[in-house]
Motif scaffolding. Sequence first.
Motif, PDB file in Angstrom:
ATOM      1  N   LEU A  65       7.435  -8.188  12.610  1.00 20.67           N
ATOM      2  CA  LEU A  65       7.611  -9.102  12.101  1.00 20.67           C
ATOM      3  C   LEU A  65       8.504  -8.619  10.987  1.00 20.67           C
ATOM      4  N   GLU A  66       9.488  -8.947  10.205  1.00 21.02           N
ATOM      5  CA  GLU A  66      10.200  -8.650   9.229  1.00 21.02           C
ATOM      6  C   GLU A  66      10.785  -9.742   8.192  1.00 21.02           C
ATOM      7  N   GLU A  67      10.115  -9.655   7.164  1.00 20.34           N
ATOM      8  CA  GLU A  67      10.605 -10.859   6.115  1.00 20.34           C
ATOM      9  C   GLU A  67      11.677 -10.669   5.329  1.00 20.34           C
ATOM     10  N   SER A  68      12.310 -11.820   4.891  1.00 19.97           N
ATOM     11  CA  SER A  68      13.571 -11.451   4.033  1.00 19.97           C
ATOM     12  C   SER A  68      13.541 -13.111   3.191  1.00 19.97           C
ATOM     13  N   GLY A  69      14.357 -12.822   2.370  1.00 22.00           N
ATOM     14  CA  GLY A  69      14.707 -14.187   1.623  1.00 22.00           C
ATOM     15  C   GLY A  69      14.223 -14.377   0.272  1.00 22.00           C
ATOM     16  N   GLY A  70      13.335 -13.354  -0.012  1.00 18.93           N
ATOM     17  CA  GLY A  70      12.565 -13.322  -1.568  1.00 18.93           C
ATOM     18  C   GLY A  70      13.559 -13.368  -2.587  1.00 18.93           C
ATOM     19  N   GLY A  71      13.126 -13.245  -3.987  1.00 21.28           N
ATOM     20  CA  GLY A  71      14.211 -13.043  -4.935  1.00 21.28           C
ATOM     21  C   GLY A  71      13.400 -13.820  -6.165  1.00 21.28           C
ATOM     22  N   CYS A 106      -5.883 -19.675  15.905  1.00 20.31           N
ATOM     23  CA  CYS A 106      -5.865 -20.163  14.366  1.00 20.31           C
ATOM     24  C   CYS A 106      -6.903 -21.520  14.266  1.00 20.31           C
ATOM     25  N   VAL A 107      -7.534 -21.578  13.315  1.00 19.06           N
ATOM     26  CA  VAL A 107      -8.162 -23.102  13.437  1.00 19.06           C
ATOM     27  C   VAL A 107      -7.724 -23.261  11.614  1.00 19.06           C
ATOM     28  N   GLY A 108      -6.773 -24.426  11.772  1.00 18.62           N
ATOM     29  CA  GLY A 108      -6.508 -24.596  10.162  1.00 18.62           C
ATOM     30  C   GLY A 108      -5.645 -23.614   9.799  1.00 18.62           C
ATOM     31  N   LEU A 109      -5.737 -22.953   8.581  1.00 17.57           N
ATOM     32  CA  LEU A 109      -4.881 -21.868   8.007  1.00 17.57           C
ATOM     33  C   LEU A 109      -5.697 -20.673   8.319  1.00 17.57           C
ATOM     34  N   THR A 110      -6.687 -20.660   8.908  1.00 14.26           N
ATOM     35  CA  THR A 110      -7.458 -19.394   9.249  1.00 14.26           C
ATOM     36  C   THR A 110      -7.090 -18.739  10.664  1.00 14.26           C
ATOM     37  N   VAL A 111      -6.883 -17.653  10.436  1.00 12.24           N
ATOM     38  CA  VAL A 111      -6.149 -16.966  11.776  1.00 12.24           C
ATOM     39  C   VAL A 111      -7.260 -16.050  12.256  1.00 12.24           C
ATOM     40  N   TYR A 112      -7.309 -15.626  13.600  1.00 13.09           N
ATOM     41  CA  TYR A 112      -8.285 -15.017  14.298  1.00 13.09           C
ATOM     42  C   TYR A 112      -7.650 -14.236  15.387  1.00 13.09           C
ATOM     43  N   GLY A 113      -8.239 -13.286  15.970  1.00 12.95           N
ATOM     44  CA  GLY A 113      -7.934 -12.250  16.900  1.00 12.95           C
ATOM     45  C   GLY A 113      -6.825 -11.338  16.627  1.00 12.95           C
ATOM     46  N   ASP A 114      -6.125 -10.981  17.674  1.00 11.39           N
ATOM     47  CA  ASP A 114      -5.189  -9.886  17.219  1.00 11.39           C
ATOM     48  C   ASP A 114      -4.012 -10.276  16.195  1.00 11.39           C
ATOM     49  N   GLN A 115      -3.815  -9.626  15.159  1.00 11.63           N
ATOM     50  CA  GLN A 115      -2.866 -10.030  14.372  1.00 11.63           C
ATOM     51  C   GLN A 115      -1.835  -8.792  13.926  1.00 11.63           C
ATOM     52  N   SER A 116      -0.551  -9.644  13.686  1.00 12.53           N
ATOM     53  CA  SER A 116       0.384  -8.465  13.339  1.00 12.53           C
ATOM     54  C   SER A 116       1.277  -9.070  11.831  1.00 12.53           C
ATOM     55  N   TRP A 117       1.586  -8.274  11.210  1.00 10.87           N
ATOM     56  CA  TRP A 117       1.764  -8.466   9.751  1.00 10.87           C
ATOM     57  C   TRP A 117       3.315  -7.942   9.373  1.00 10.87           C
ATOM     58  N   GLY A 118       4.001  -8.764   8.597  1.00 12.43           N
ATOM     59  CA  GLY A 118       4.994  -7.948   8.046  1.00 12.43           C
ATOM     60  C   GLY A 118       4.829  -6.966   6.824  1.00 12.43           C
ATOM     61  N   GLN A 119       5.972  -6.826   6.204  1.00 10.80           N
ATOM     62  CA  GLN A 119       5.880  -5.877   5.091  1.00 10.80           C
ATOM     63  C   GLN A 119       5.714  -6.583   3.814  1.00 10.80           C
ATOM     64  N   GLY A 120       6.273  -7.785   3.878  1.00 12.09           N
ATOM     65  CA  GLY A 120       6.236  -8.554   2.722  1.00 12.09           C
ATOM     66  C   GLY A 120       7.481  -8.909   2.007  1.00 12.09           C
ATOM     67  N   THR A 121       7.722  -9.921   1.344  1.00 15.13           N
ATOM     68  CA  THR A 121       9.053 -10.124   0.181  1.00 15.13           C
ATOM     69  C   THR A 121       8.507 -10.725  -0.765  1.00 15.13           C
ATOM     70  N   GLN A 122       9.108 -10.116  -1.851  1.00 15.40           N
ATOM     71  CA  GLN A 122       8.755 -10.768  -3.349  1.00 15.40           C
ATOM     72  C   GLN A 122       9.437 -11.852  -3.722  1.00 15.40           C
ATOM     73  N   VAL A 123       8.439 -12.936  -4.196  1.00 18.12           N
ATOM     74  CA  VAL A 123       9.060 -14.121  -4.861  1.00 18.12           C
ATOM     75  C   VAL A 123       8.716 -14.046  -6.366  1.00 18.12           C
ATOM     76  N   THR A 124       9.272 -14.259  -7.322  1.00 19.92           N
ATOM     77  CA  THR A 124       9.268 -14.484  -8.462  1.00 19.92           C
ATOM     78  C   THR A 124       9.835 -15.645  -9.137  1.00 19.92           C
ATOM     79  N   VAL A 125       8.912 -16.495  -9.785  1.00 16.46           N
ATOM     80  CA  VAL A 125       9.296 -17.630 -10.336  1.00 16.46           C
ATOM     81  C   VAL A 125       9.200 -17.487 -11.816  1.00 16.46           C
ATOM     82  N   SER A 126      10.239 -17.686 -12.561  1.00 15.02           N
ATOM     83  CA  SER A 126      10.130 -17.734 -14.081  1.00 15.02           C
ATOM     84  C   SER A 126      10.114 -18.993 -14.739  1.00 15.02           C
ATOM     85  N   SER A 127       9.123 -19.257 -15.784  1.00 14.21           N
ATOM     86  CA  SER A 127       9.214 -20.553 -16.475  1.00 14.21           C
ATOM     87  C   SER A 127      10.471 -20.886 -17.410  1.00 14.21           C
TER      88      SER A 127
END
Length: 121
Positions: free
Chosen positions: A3-9, A100-121
């Motif tokens: 998995l590879e995330e993009s689009g943060g900012g 998965c049940v609702g938002l809870t995930v089970y079993g074998d899982q794979s994760w991406g490295q993440g993408t940062q989202v910053t929201v300023s007021s």
Amino acid sequence: VELEESGGGSVQSGGSLRLSCAVSTYSHGVYCLSWFRQAPGKEREAVAKIAANGGTNYADSVKGRFTISHDNAKNTLYLQMNSLKPDDTAMYYCAAAGACVGLTVYGDQSWGQGTQVTVSS
């Protein structure tokens, strides 16, 4: 599954972003695709999930503002985020799970490295 995330900012409060997660080497064992986020000093929390049957779930904090979707042809997971708030600031991760049940995930899982989202007021 890779998995590879993009689009943060960085955006101002009220703005929008669309996160993407490219899912390579798709496995028949993957049933759920999810977005999680983790803010500094806080625990990781589930944001949204889409199951293989198209069913979706959202955290109460993002209902009505975020939309999860999956493009089967492109094998890409999306998270459209509208009306962003400073509390949405976090590292966002996509994840693939065998169950998965609702938002809870089970079993074998794979994760991406993440993408940062910053929201300023």
